[in-house]
Enzyme design. Sequence first.
Site, PDB file in Angstrom:
ATOM      1  CB  THR A 177      -0.922  -0.227   1.700  1.00  0.00           C
ATOM      2  OG1 THR A 177      -0.063  -0.347   2.751  1.00  0.00           O
ATOM      3  CG2 THR A 177      -1.896  -0.515   1.147  1.00  0.00           C
ATOM      4  NE  ARG A 186       3.820   7.088  -3.588  1.00  0.00           N
ATOM      5  CZ  ARG A 186       2.758   7.881  -2.619  1.00  0.00           C
ATOM      6  NH1 ARG A 186       1.606   6.761  -1.970  1.00  0.00           N
ATOM      7  NH2 ARG A 186       3.026   9.108  -2.582  1.00  0.00           N
ATOM      8  CD  GLU A 220      -1.048   4.014  -8.324  1.00  0.00           C
ATOM      9  OE1 GLU A 220      -0.067   3.374  -7.726  1.00  0.00           O
ATOM     10  OE2 GLU A 220      -1.921   5.085  -8.598  1.00  0.00           O
ATOM     11  CG  HIS A 269      -2.582   4.651  -5.128  1.00  0.00           C
ATOM     12  ND1 HIS A 269      -1.458   5.887  -5.822  1.00  0.00           N
ATOM     13  CD2 HIS A 269      -3.674   5.409  -3.299  1.00  0.00           C
ATOM     14  CE1 HIS A 269      -1.309   5.916  -4.718  1.00  0.00           C
ATOM     15  NE2 HIS A 269      -1.863   6.359  -3.187  1.00  0.00           N
TER      16      HIS A 269
HETATM   17  C1  DGY Z   1      -0.038   9.237  -0.189  1.00  0.00           C
HETATM   18  O1  DGY Z   1      -0.625   9.800   0.592  1.00  0.00           O
HETATM   19  O2  DGY Z   1       0.858   9.447  -0.038  1.00  0.00           O
HETATM   20  C2  DGY Z   1      -1.263   7.724  -0.068  1.00  0.00           C
HETATM   21  O3  DGY Z   1      -0.871   7.248  -1.686  1.00  0.00           O
HETATM   22  C3  DGY Z   1      -2.760   9.261  -1.513  1.00  0.00           C
HETATM   23  O4  DGY Z   1      -3.192   8.423  -1.553  1.00  0.00           O
END
Ligand code: DGY
Length: 328
Positions: A238, A240, A269, A287
């Site tokens: 979750t 990058r 992405e 995302h």
């Molecule tokens: C962030 O804040 O870096 C998240 O990836 C946005 O959803």
Amino acid sequence: MAAPRIVVTRRIPEPALELLREGSELWVSGEDRPLETAELHAAVAGADAVVTLLHDRVDDAFLDAAGPQLRSVSNVAVGYDNIDVPAASARGVLVTNTPGVLTEATADIALGLILAATRRLGEGERLIRSGAPWSWHMFFMLGSGLQGKTLGIVGLGGIGRAVARRARAFGMEIAYFARNRAPEEVEAELSARPLGFEELLAEADVLSLHCPLSEETRHLIDAGALRAMKPSAYLVNTARGPIVDEAALVEALRSGEIAGAGLDVFEREPEVEPGLIELENAVLVPHLGSATEETRTAMAELAARNALAIAAGEPALTPVNAGQLKET
Ligand code: DGY
């Protein structure tokens, strides 16, 4: 004193725009898509502050296009790998991000992906929707339980800790790898064991990524790292996309080198490696980490408050490069 000119590069929640309208001469893109580079550069020309989104590239060309009056770039994201921070610092431009406000929402999605991957929720949903015949039996769509398993966390910052707290409630043991060892009280609260990276790969039943993207972490999870994981293990990302070598992940999922994956972010992405889409043991979501009404509003408001504070000559609330700024 004239009101500062603030540019917002994409549509953001109204409460944040209201704040900005009160304190600035505001220009907002009406788009929900990232502006093309030329549009972006034209939009930021002459701005005192820019509120950016995570797909806007802030580099020398952007900073040149904005001009020497630019004082701040406020990213509506906790991650700021889209921003060349040294280039901004060299021009005296303060960069801010949105830590804290999206911690719980992102941790929820990580836990959701852990459950979806280990209990085959995506696969089950697709089966029902396909109309294929099915019936309950003892060996039907068996997954893997979490109780007593080890959650390996890469990066034990705010989000990593929030995921660990949730996982403890599911009976998981916590191990982690981080650049800096977590404070004793954090380790004690989470019963978290620090491990070397290789050890973590070998021990984790679920490996969840919570580190920023940098040159150091790009493809941290490559073919070698995937080979070092247990064949029964799951990978959850979750953070990058480019932290994982997606092509290598497809091979590992296909060959059974690991059992499954849950991904909220992708290497290129919004493009998704075609091989992933064909795999039943990959849970893929677009995302969604921070995608709740409350969280997106809080993120946009924090970015707006940062931009306004800096424009008013006050300290930023959540600066990224305050200590590195060159006087201009
Ligand atoms: C962030 O804040 O870096 C998240 O990836 C946005 O959803």
